[in-house]
Design a protein around this motif. Sequence first.
Motif, PDB file in Angstrom:
ATOM      1  N   GLY A  87     -58.487  -2.846  39.568  1.00  0.00           N
ATOM      2  CA  GLY A  87     -57.197  -3.285  39.040  1.00  0.00           C
ATOM      3  C   GLY A  87     -56.074  -2.601  39.780  1.00  0.00           C
ATOM      4  N   ARG A  88     -55.003  -3.303  39.995  1.00  0.00           N
ATOM      5  CA  ARG A  88     -53.901  -2.810  40.826  1.00  0.00           C
ATOM      6  C   ARG A  88     -52.920  -1.998  39.984  1.00  0.00           C
ATOM      7  NH1 ARG A  88     -51.903  -8.276  43.012  1.00  0.00           N
ATOM      8  NH2 ARG A  88     -50.110  -6.992  43.606  1.00  0.00           N
ATOM      9  N   THR A  89     -53.374  -0.833  39.534  1.00  0.00           N
ATOM     10  CA  THR A  89     -52.562  -0.010  38.638  1.00  0.00           C
ATOM     11  C   THR A  89     -51.805   1.101  39.372  1.00  0.00           C
ATOM     12  OG1 THR A  89     -54.598   1.175  38.115  1.00  0.00           O
ATOM     13  CG2 THR A  89     -53.854  -0.474  36.538  1.00  0.00           C
ATOM     14  N   GLY A  90     -51.701   1.014  40.695  1.00  0.00           N
ATOM     15  CA  GLY A  90     -50.839   1.919  41.447  1.00  0.00           C
ATOM     16  C   GLY A  90     -51.226   3.377  41.324  1.00  0.00           C
ATOM     17  N   ASN A  91     -50.228   4.244  41.404  1.00  0.00           N
ATOM     18  CA  ASN A  91     -50.473   5.674  41.249  1.00  0.00           C
ATOM     19  C   ASN A  91     -51.006   5.936  39.845  1.00  0.00           C
ATOM     20  OD1 ASN A  91     -49.410   6.159  43.827  1.00  0.00           O
ATOM     21  ND2 ASN A  91     -47.341   6.389  43.017  1.00  0.00           N
ATOM     22  N   SER A  92     -52.088   6.704  39.755  1.00  0.00           N
ATOM     23  CA  SER A  92     -52.755   6.820  38.459  1.00  0.00           C
ATOM     24  C   SER A  92     -53.500   8.130  38.330  1.00  0.00           C
ATOM     25  CB  SER A  92     -53.725   5.648  38.255  1.00  0.00           C
ATOM     26  OG  SER A  92     -54.541   5.486  39.398  1.00  0.00           O
ATOM     27  N   VAL A  93     -53.810   8.455  37.068  1.00  0.00           N
ATOM     28  CA  VAL A  93     -54.553   9.675  36.719  1.00  0.00           C
ATOM     29  C   VAL A  93     -55.690   9.285  35.782  1.00  0.00           C
ATOM     30  CG1 VAL A  93     -54.448  11.913  35.553  1.00  0.00           C
ATOM     31  CG2 VAL A  93     -52.522  11.150  36.963  1.00  0.00           C
ATOM     32  N   HIS A  94     -56.850   9.882  36.012  1.00  0.00           N
ATOM     33  CA  HIS A  94     -58.080   9.582  35.281  1.00  0.00           C
ATOM     34  C   HIS A  94     -58.607  10.925  34.772  1.00  0.00           C
ATOM     35  CE1 HIS A  94     -62.278   7.439  35.841  1.00  0.00           C
ATOM     36  NE2 HIS A  94     -62.127   7.957  34.639  1.00  0.00           N
ATOM     37  N   ILE A  95     -58.672  11.112  33.430  1.00  0.00           N
ATOM     38  CA  ILE A  95     -59.020  12.410  32.845  1.00  0.00           C
ATOM     39  C   ILE A  95     -60.285  12.291  32.003  1.00  0.00           C
ATOM     40  CG2 ILE A  95     -58.270  14.276  31.309  1.00  0.00           C
ATOM     41  CD1 ILE A  95     -55.402  13.567  31.971  1.00  0.00           C
ATOM     42  N   ASP A  96     -61.260  13.168  32.255  1.00  0.00           N
ATOM     43  CA  ASP A  96     -62.468  13.271  31.436  1.00  0.00           C
ATOM     44  C   ASP A  96     -62.201  14.197  30.249  1.00  0.00           C
ATOM     45  OD1 ASP A  96     -64.210  11.611  32.785  1.00  0.00           O
ATOM     46  OD2 ASP A  96     -64.936  13.187  34.114  1.00  0.00           O
ATOM     47  N   HIS A  97     -62.658  13.775  29.059  1.00  0.00           N
ATOM     48  CA  HIS A  97     -62.525  14.572  27.846  1.00  0.00           C
ATOM     49  C   HIS A  97     -63.905  14.855  27.259  1.00  0.00           C
ATOM     50  CE1 HIS A  97     -58.268  13.602  28.073  1.00  0.00           C
ATOM     51  NE2 HIS A  97     -58.568  12.314  28.097  1.00  0.00           N
ATOM     52  N   ALA A  98     -63.940  15.645  26.187  1.00  0.00           N
ATOM     53  CA  ALA A  98     -65.208  15.949  25.524  1.00  0.00           C
ATOM     54  C   ALA A  98     -65.798  14.681  24.904  1.00  0.00           C
ATOM     55  CB  ALA A  98     -64.982  17.011  24.452  1.00  0.00           C
ATOM     56  N   ASP A  99     -67.089  14.715  24.607  1.00  0.00           N
ATOM     57  CA  ASP A  99     -67.786  13.625  23.922  1.00  0.00           C
ATOM     58  C   ASP A  99     -67.756  12.309  24.701  1.00  0.00           C
ATOM     59  OD1 ASP A  99     -68.353  15.321  21.752  1.00  0.00           O
ATOM     60  OD2 ASP A  99     -66.415  14.874  20.839  1.00  0.00           O
ATOM     61  N   SER A 100     -67.771  12.424  26.029  1.00  0.00           N
ATOM     62  CA  SER A 100     -67.877  11.261  26.921  1.00  0.00           C
ATOM     63  C   SER A 100     -66.661  10.349  26.914  1.00  0.00           C
ATOM     64  CB  SER A 100     -69.137  10.432  26.579  1.00  0.00           C
ATOM     65  OG  SER A 100     -70.299  11.206  26.725  1.00  0.00           O
ATOM     66  N   TYR A 101     -65.542  10.801  26.399  1.00  0.00           N
ATOM     67  CA  TYR A 101     -64.325  10.012  26.476  1.00  0.00           C
ATOM     68  C   TYR A 101     -63.648  10.230  27.831  1.00  0.00           C
ATOM     69  CZ  TYR A 101     -64.257   9.136  21.430  1.00  0.00           C
ATOM     70  OH  TYR A 101     -64.555   8.718  20.157  1.00  0.00           O
ATOM     71  N   PHE A 102     -62.924   9.213  28.321  1.00  0.00           N
ATOM     72  CA  PHE A 102     -61.934   9.468  29.348  1.00  0.00           C
ATOM     73  C   PHE A 102     -60.706   8.601  29.108  1.00  0.00           C
ATOM     74  CE2 PHE A 102     -64.099   6.153  32.061  1.00  0.00           C
ATOM     75  CZ  PHE A 102     -62.986   5.382  32.409  1.00  0.00           C
ATOM     76  N   SER A 103     -59.574   9.070  29.617  1.00  0.00           N
ATOM     77  CA  SER A 103     -58.311   8.341  29.487  1.00  0.00           C
ATOM     78  C   SER A 103     -57.771   8.038  30.869  1.00  0.00           C
ATOM     79  CB  SER A 103     -57.295   9.147  28.663  1.00  0.00           C
ATOM     80  OG  SER A 103     -57.108  10.440  29.207  1.00  0.00           O
ATOM     81  N   TYR A 104     -56.986   6.969  30.946  1.00  0.00           N
ATOM     82  CA  TYR A 104     -56.507   6.476  32.229  1.00  0.00           C
ATOM     83  C   TYR A 104     -55.029   6.104  32.107  1.00  0.00           C
ATOM     84  CZ  TYR A 104     -56.419   3.771  36.572  1.00  0.00           C
ATOM     85  OH  TYR A 104     -56.133   3.299  37.835  1.00  0.00           O
ATOM     86  N   TYR A 105     -54.229   6.506  33.110  1.00  0.00           N
ATOM     87  CA  TYR A 105     -52.782   6.369  33.080  1.00  0.00           C
ATOM     88  C   TYR A 105     -52.337   5.738  34.400  1.00  0.00           C
ATOM     89  CZ  TYR A 105     -53.937  10.189  29.848  1.00  0.00           C
ATOM     90  OH  TYR A 105     -54.526  10.960  28.863  1.00  0.00           O
ATOM     91  N   GLY A 106     -51.849   4.508  34.356  1.00  0.00           N
ATOM     92  CA  GLY A 106     -51.548   3.786  35.575  1.00  0.00           C
ATOM     93  C   GLY A 106     -50.081   3.443  35.766  1.00  0.00           C
ATOM     94  N   HIS A 107     -49.748   3.032  36.990  1.00  0.00           N
ATOM     95  CA  HIS A 107     -48.405   2.609  37.428  1.00  0.00           C
ATOM     96  C   HIS A 107     -47.415   3.765  37.484  1.00  0.00           C
ATOM     97  CE1 HIS A 107     -49.695  -1.521  37.278  1.00  0.00           C
ATOM     98  NE2 HIS A 107     -49.946  -1.461  35.993  1.00  0.00           N
ATOM     99  N   LEU A 108     -47.898   4.989  37.703  1.00  0.00           N
ATOM    100  CA  LEU A 108     -47.016   6.151  37.678  1.00  0.00           C
ATOM    101  C   LEU A 108     -46.070   6.164  38.880  1.00  0.00           C
ATOM    102  CD1 LEU A 108     -49.616   8.877  36.658  1.00  0.00           C
ATOM    103  CD2 LEU A 108     -48.041   7.626  35.164  1.00  0.00           C
ATOM    104  N   HIS A 109     -44.865   6.630  38.635  1.00  0.00           N
ATOM    105  CA  HIS A 109     -43.922   6.867  39.728  1.00  0.00           C
ATOM    106  C   HIS A 109     -44.374   8.071  40.546  1.00  0.00           C
ATOM    107  CE1 HIS A 109     -40.092   7.281  41.854  1.00  0.00           C
ATOM    108  NE2 HIS A 109     -40.051   8.549  41.471  1.00  0.00           N
TER     109      HIS A 109
END
Length: 303
Positions: A87-109
């Motif tokens: 997916g074309r979400t540009g500048n982004s951050v991908h974070i691993d959390h406890a219990d197999s979760y992860f969060s994703y933050y896209g289109h960052l300046h």
Amino acid sequence: MFTALGVGIGIGAVGLPTAASAATPGWSNPTLGTLTSGYKTPSRPDHAGWDIANSQGTPVYAIAAGTVRDIRTGSYPGDPTSGPLPGRTGNSVHIDHADSYFSYYGHLHRVLVSDGQRVLAGQLIGLMGTTGNSTGPHLHFEVHRPRLTTTDPRTFLANRGISLGSTAPLGSTGWPSVSQGTTSWVARVIQYLLRGRGISVVVDGYFGSGTTTSVRTFQSSKGLYVDGVVGPITWTALILPLQQGNSGDLVRGLQVALNARGASLTVDGAFGSVTATAVRNFQSSRGLAADGVVGPVTWSTLI
């Protein structure tokens, strides 16, 4: 409609709480803004997250403690390449959390963390932007558990007492976003700052269409995203460091802000000893270095 792309197969989460509840300790809202495109809607069944719109430069925070798994930088509006997720979400951050979760933050300046970095809940990780496949500044936000399976992030955070886009993020500070229709001393400060930066505008404390046009002119002159909204990036472009001996409309803007915080200054544009004392008193009251110099930290605390 914002056109961030997402991926994944939805599993759904338990229902939204029936009543408001306190946020679960250790969890944070990722940002503040208006919810636009939702999770796996009929018109966008592959959209695996929520889009939260605000002005370019709005802070973006980690929703929980974790480790930065990977990042994308160097993207630009219209960039046709993918980030860490398809997916074309540009500048982004991908974070691993406890219990197999992860969060994703896209289109960052701008990305403000690095690969492998440990982060805390509510830690600043980036600034909202419009990189990649996007029609305006917003955050594309996803939650996955396990890694290849998405869940509705709005429901996920609601189950932890957090209203996506509106609950104040942990540790959130900084510049407000000010737009057309605002009548306040903050609008008056913006008008003085615009005049001090050479942009014609009427100083009346009302952020009307004329002020919006002036903001757009300033943003265009600085190569910023032109939306007429004074958000974090426009604020930091407008201000300049001030100290005793300076004069002009930038100082008038400072004096208006100091008066709104309890000073009783004449708004004359002269940064003399009386204004310097007011600056030091304000800095001391907020636990800042009381040096009488108005830099970015003092400016943002004032506003």
